[in-house]
Motif scaffolding. Structure first.
Motif, PDB file in Angstrom:
ATOM      1  N   SER A  58       0.831  -1.206   0.000  1.00 54.99           N
ATOM      2  CA  SER A  58       0.000   0.000   0.000  1.00 54.99           C
ATOM      3  C   SER A  58       0.867   1.259   0.000  1.00 54.99           C
ATOM      4  CB  SER A  58      -0.932   0.008   1.224  1.00 54.99           C
ATOM      5  OG  SER A  58      -0.210   0.197   2.425  1.00 54.99           O
ATOM      6  N   PHE A  59       2.001   1.197   0.695  1.00 54.50           N
ATOM      7  CA  PHE A  59       2.918   2.333   0.685  1.00 54.50           C
ATOM      8  C   PHE A  59       3.516   2.525  -0.702  1.00 54.50           C
ATOM      9  CE2 PHE A  59       4.213   3.874   5.083  1.00 54.50           C
ATOM     10  CZ  PHE A  59       3.014   3.492   5.667  1.00 54.50           C
ATOM     11  N   ILE A  60       3.881   1.402  -1.342  1.00 53.68           N
ATOM     12  CA  ILE A  60       4.425   1.486  -2.702  1.00 53.68           C
ATOM     13  C   ILE A  60       3.387   2.101  -3.643  1.00 53.68           C
ATOM     14  CG2 ILE A  60       5.176   0.140  -4.702  1.00 53.68           C
ATOM     15  CD1 ILE A  60       6.450  -1.838  -2.786  1.00 53.68           C
ATOM     16  N   TYR A  61       2.149   1.660  -3.510  1.00 52.99           N
ATOM     17  CA  TYR A  61       1.066   2.179  -4.361  1.00 52.99           C
ATOM     18  C   TYR A  61       0.894   3.682  -4.139  1.00 52.99           C
ATOM     19  CZ  TYR A  61      -3.530   2.561  -6.570  1.00 52.99           C
ATOM     20  OH  TYR A  61      -4.583   2.918  -7.387  1.00 52.99           O
ATOM     21  N   ALA A  62       0.867   4.092  -2.855  1.00 50.97           N
ATOM     22  CA  ALA A  62       0.688   5.508  -2.535  1.00 50.97           C
ATOM     23  C   ALA A  62       1.838   6.349  -3.054  1.00 50.97           C
ATOM     24  CB  ALA A  62       0.526   5.688  -1.027  1.00 50.97           C
ATOM     25  N   ILE A  63       3.061   5.876  -2.845  1.00 52.35           N
ATOM     26  CA  ILE A  63       4.228   6.625  -3.316  1.00 52.35           C
ATOM     27  C   ILE A  63       4.221   6.717  -4.839  1.00 52.35           C
ATOM     28  CG2 ILE A  63       6.754   6.571  -3.510  1.00 52.35           C
ATOM     29  CD1 ILE A  63       6.807   5.364  -0.685  1.00 52.35           C
ATOM     30  N   THR A  64       3.834   5.635  -5.503  1.00 56.96           N
ATOM     31  CA  THR A  64       3.758   5.649  -6.966  1.00 56.96           C
ATOM     32  C   THR A  64       2.763   6.693  -7.448  1.00 56.96           C
ATOM     33  OG1 THR A  64       4.288   3.282  -7.041  1.00 56.96           O
ATOM     34  CG2 THR A  64       3.318   4.249  -9.023  1.00 56.96           C
ATOM     35  N   GLU A  65       1.612   6.763  -6.779  1.00 57.96           N
ATOM     36  CA  GLU A  65       0.592   7.739  -7.151  1.00 57.96           C
ATOM     37  C   GLU A  65       1.042   9.170  -6.847  1.00 57.96           C
ATOM     38  OE1 GLU A  65      -2.519   7.220  -8.613  1.00 57.96           O
ATOM     39  OE2 GLU A  65      -1.703   5.234  -8.986  1.00 57.96           O
ATOM     40  N   LEU A  66       1.757   9.335  -5.739  1.00 53.47           N
ATOM     41  CA  LEU A  66       2.151  10.677  -5.287  1.00 53.47           C
ATOM     42  C   LEU A  66       3.495  11.135  -5.852  1.00 53.47           C
ATOM     43  CD1 LEU A  66       1.219  10.404  -1.495  1.00 53.47           C
ATOM     44  CD2 LEU A  66      -0.060  11.588  -3.282  1.00 53.47           C
ATOM     45  N   LEU A  67       4.234  10.218  -6.460  1.00 48.27           N
ATOM     46  CA  LEU A  67       5.606  10.528  -6.867  1.00 48.27           C
ATOM     47  C   LEU A  67       5.712  11.742  -7.793  1.00 48.27           C
ATOM     48  CD1 LEU A  67       8.494   9.679  -6.427  1.00 48.27           C
ATOM     49  CD2 LEU A  67       8.294   8.112  -8.376  1.00 48.27           C
ATOM     50  N   PRO A  68       4.843  11.899  -8.797  1.00 53.54           N
ATOM     51  CA  PRO A  68       4.958  13.111  -9.630  1.00 53.54           C
ATOM     52  C   PRO A  68       4.820  14.391  -8.810  1.00 53.54           C
ATOM     53  CG  PRO A  68       3.536  11.499 -10.691  1.00 53.54           C
ATOM     54  CD  PRO A  68       3.799  10.993  -9.301  1.00 53.54           C
ATOM     55  N   THR A  69       3.921  14.368  -7.824  1.00 49.01           N
ATOM     56  CA  THR A  69       3.721  15.545  -6.977  1.00 49.01           C
ATOM     57  C   THR A  69       4.943  15.799  -6.101  1.00 49.01           C
ATOM     58  OG1 THR A  69       1.338  15.106  -6.920  1.00 49.01           O
ATOM     59  CG2 THR A  69       2.224  16.563  -5.226  1.00 49.01           C
ATOM     60  N   ILE A  70       5.457  14.739  -5.478  1.00 49.65           N
ATOM     61  CA  ILE A  70       6.655  14.884  -4.635  1.00 49.65           C
ATOM     62  C   ILE A  70       7.824  15.373  -5.466  1.00 49.65           C
ATOM     63  CG2 ILE A  70       8.298  13.648  -3.166  1.00 49.65           C
ATOM     64  CD1 ILE A  70       6.043  11.658  -2.511  1.00 49.65           C
ATOM     65  N   LEU A  71       7.950  14.832  -6.672  1.00 48.30           N
ATOM     66  CA  LEU A  71       9.078  15.170  -7.535  1.00 48.30           C
ATOM     67  C   LEU A  71       9.036  16.625  -7.970  1.00 48.30           C
ATOM     68  CD1 LEU A  71      11.558  13.969  -8.945  1.00 48.30           C
ATOM     69  CD2 LEU A  71      10.089  13.392 -10.884  1.00 48.30           C
ATOM     70  N   ILE A  72       7.868  17.114  -8.390  1.00 45.12           N
ATOM     71  CA  ILE A  72       7.777  18.490  -8.878  1.00 45.12           C
ATOM     72  C   ILE A  72       8.074  19.482  -7.769  1.00 45.12           C
ATOM     73  CG2 ILE A  72       5.260  18.546  -8.537  1.00 45.12           C
ATOM     74  CD1 ILE A  72       7.207  20.468 -11.208  1.00 45.12           C
ATOM     75  N   ILE A  73       7.559  19.208  -6.566  1.00 48.90           N
ATOM     76  CA  ILE A  73       7.808  20.122  -5.441  1.00 48.90           C
ATOM     77  C   ILE A  73       9.281  20.098  -5.058  1.00 48.90           C
ATOM     78  CG2 ILE A  73       7.328  20.480  -2.978  1.00 48.90           C
ATOM     79  CD1 ILE A  73       4.440  19.578  -3.611  1.00 48.90           C
ATOM     80  N   SER A  74       9.884  18.926  -5.062  1.00 44.89           N
ATOM     81  CA  SER A  74      11.304  18.806  -4.722  1.00 44.89           C
ATOM     82  C   SER A  74      12.173  19.575  -5.712  1.00 44.89           C
ATOM     83  CB  SER A  74      11.717  17.335  -4.699  1.00 44.89           C
ATOM     84  OG  SER A  74      10.982  16.615  -3.746  1.00 44.89           O
ATOM     85  N   ILE A  75      11.862  19.454  -6.988  1.00 37.98           N
ATOM     86  CA  ILE A  75      12.647  20.134  -8.021  1.00 37.98           C
ATOM     87  C   ILE A  75      12.491  21.650  -7.905  1.00 37.98           C
ATOM     88  CG2 ILE A  75      12.809  20.536 -10.507  1.00 37.98           C
ATOM     89  CD1 ILE A  75      12.124  17.550 -10.874  1.00 37.98           C
ATOM     90  N   ILE A  76      11.271  22.097  -7.658  1.00 37.58           N
ATOM     91  CA  ILE A  76      11.029  23.541  -7.540  1.00 37.58           C
ATOM     92  C   ILE A  76      11.750  24.116  -6.326  1.00 37.58           C
ATOM     93  CG2 ILE A  76       9.238  25.226  -6.968  1.00 37.58           C
ATOM     94  CD1 ILE A  76       7.436  23.758  -8.944  1.00 37.58           C
ATOM     95  N   VAL A  77      11.748  23.375  -5.221  1.00 35.74           N
ATOM     96  CA  VAL A  77      12.478  23.822  -4.037  1.00 35.74           C
ATOM     97  C   VAL A  77      13.975  23.869  -4.325  1.00 35.74           C
ATOM     98  CG1 VAL A  77      13.114  23.201  -1.666  1.00 35.74           C
ATOM     99  CG2 VAL A  77      10.734  23.070  -2.384  1.00 35.74           C
ATOM    100  N   PRO A 317       1.233   7.440   4.464  1.00 32.81           N
ATOM    101  CA  PRO A 317       0.426   6.416   5.145  1.00 32.81           C
ATOM    102  C   PRO A 317      -1.073   6.680   5.057  1.00 32.81           C
ATOM    103  CG  PRO A 317       2.232   7.153   6.545  1.00 32.81           C
ATOM    104  CD  PRO A 317       2.174   8.090   5.397  1.00 32.81           C
ATOM    105  N   ILE A 318      -1.462   7.955   5.175  1.00 33.23           N
ATOM    106  CA  ILE A 318      -2.893   8.284   5.096  1.00 33.23           C
ATOM    107  C   ILE A 318      -3.419   8.028   3.692  1.00 33.23           C
ATOM    108  CG2 ILE A 318      -4.568  10.162   5.317  1.00 33.23           C
ATOM    109  CD1 ILE A 318      -2.797  11.395   7.426  1.00 33.23           C
ATOM    110  N   ALA A 319      -2.662   8.451   2.682  1.00 33.56           N
ATOM    111  CA  ALA A 319      -3.075   8.200   1.301  1.00 33.56           C
ATOM    112  C   ALA A 319      -3.156   6.702   1.026  1.00 33.56           C
ATOM    113  CB  ALA A 319      -2.091   8.864   0.339  1.00 33.56           C
TER     114      ALA A 319
END
Length: 422
Positions: A58-77, A317-319
């Protein structure tokens, strides 16, 4: 299997209430979510090893779904950090300082600039980009540091982040949890964000002017100015700074043009902004640090990823738990739901509609209240998956309005989580 389905529903709704309860008392919900995922998996599969593996899956699934969002914010920062270190942000923001002549102009100019920059850079990096340059100017114009903070927070963590029309991190989370396209949530949020933004910023301005007139809010020097002045900057030729300060806004303006022209939304829009930010980061690093440019690019990216995962660490975890309420169940646990089931959340919505007389008003107030409660943890992002899931549940019971309810809960959660209430 029918009894298992009933058990799944009771476990899911019980853990929704538990998560809400823990958020109300401002405690972390990670362990609650993990236990909920385990129980749902064990109830469906009756396999201890499979259920333990299901938590990880479930964590892998959540991270996979959220990864584009995490990646874009990380790059912008990462890019924002490079802009600050090289001093290019000073060049980008300094033209707006000429408009700040009075406390009124300081409040609205800083707020509007903060909103525009936050759409592209996210509010946390935008504060760093703006604060060091415009805070001293605002103080000289007669606007206290608290007034500057109010403007930046309301326009940045409030208006820009609750809509998040460009980066689309917030609507991605709520849309996924509600089983909707991102564009539907964004469209539904526009009138809500405008209404919330106008009411709050105007009200805050009226109170600010009253306090300035009464002398209860004096203008004092801020330690942020001294800290900003002591920040180590990389020396770069003034001409190059000016060229880059002009080029960067042009590139992002071209991104916006491309989004409208080629109808880029969701992941496509995010990828365009992310790719542009990466190229800007590389150019700044190479020009600003010269021989050390290769290493500094990696260093900036590491700082960005640290920020991204720090922000989204509590969200994963919540996602992961709320993805089980819809399409994620089959992907994470397996095809254990009966043919008559349309997913746990949809099943619960149908059940509620036949028992509880829900209407639009009750659903709206409930979702908004839940959104505000989830924002009490200070993040705003950790609970909006819950808001999306409950919005889908209520909309199923009512028969319509999923996008509007989802957007309403998103706005409430992020405004409270961003620290905008007094």
């Amino acid at each position: 299997m029918g009894m298992d389905l009933v058990s799944l529903h009771w476990i899911y709704i019980s853990f929704i209430l538990l998560i809400l309860g823990f958020m109300i008392i401002r405690r972390d919900t990670t362990i609650i979510c993990i236990i909920g995922i385990f129980l749902l998996s064990f109830t469906a599969t009756s396999s201890l090893t499979g259920s333990i593996s299901g938590v990880f899956s479930s964590f892998i699934y959540a991270i996979t779904e959220l990864l584009p969002t995490i990646l874009i914010i990380s790059i912008i920062v990462s890019m924002s950090k490079a802009l600050i270190t090289t001093g290019i942000n000073d060049m980008m923001i300094s033209p707006f300082a000429h408009f700040i002549k009075t406390p009124t102009l300081a409040y609205w100019v800083i707020g509007l600039v903060m909103m525009i920059i936050s759409f592209f850079f996210w509010p946390s990096p935008a504060i760093a980009l703006l604060g060091a340059v415009l805070l001293p100017v605002a103080l000289r114009a007669g606007l206290p540091a608290l007034g500057v903070a109010m403007a930046m927070n309301l326009f940045g963590h409030g208006i820009a982040l609750s809509g998040d029309f460009v980066i689309q991190a917030a609507p991605k989370l709520t849309a996924d949890a509600a089983g909707l396209p991102v564009s539907d949530v964004i469209q539904a949020s526009v009138p809500l964000v405008i209404t919330m933004g106008v009411v709050t910023t105007v009200t805050a301005f009226i109170f600010l002017k009253r306090d300035l007139k009464n002398g209860t809010l004096p203008v004092q020097a801020s330690p942020l100015i001294e800290a900003a002045e002591n920040t180590e900057k990389v020396q770069m030729p003034l001409v190059l700074k000016r060229i880059l300060a002009l080029l960067i806004p042009i590139l992002f303006a071209l991104n916006v043009w491309a989004m409208f022209t080629f109808n880029l939304q969701g992941g496509d829009a995010t990828a365009l902004i992310g790719g542009t930010s990466l190229f800007i980061l590389m150019i700044i690093s190479i020009i600003g640090h010269q021989n050390k440019g290769l290493e500094k690019t990696t260093s900036y990216l590491i700082e960005g990823f640290q920020f991204g995962f720090k922000v989204f660490g509590p969200v994963i975890p919540i996602a992961a738990f709320f993805y089980l309420g819809d399409a994620g169940f089959t992907s994470i646990i397996g095809d254990f739901l009966p043919k008559g089931s349309h997913g746990i959340v949809n099943d619960l919505g149908v059940a509620i509609s036949s028992v509880v007389p829900l209407n639009e008003q009750i659903a709206a107030v409930t979702v908004m209240t839940i959104g505000a409660i989830t924002g009490l943890d200070g993040s705003g992002f950790s609970g909006i998956s819950l808001v999306g899931s409950i919005s889908q549940l209520f909309a199923t019971a009512i028969g319509s309005g999923t996008a509007t309810l989802t957007a309403l809960g998103q706005v409430a959660g992020i405004w409270v989580g961003g620290g905008t209430p007094p």
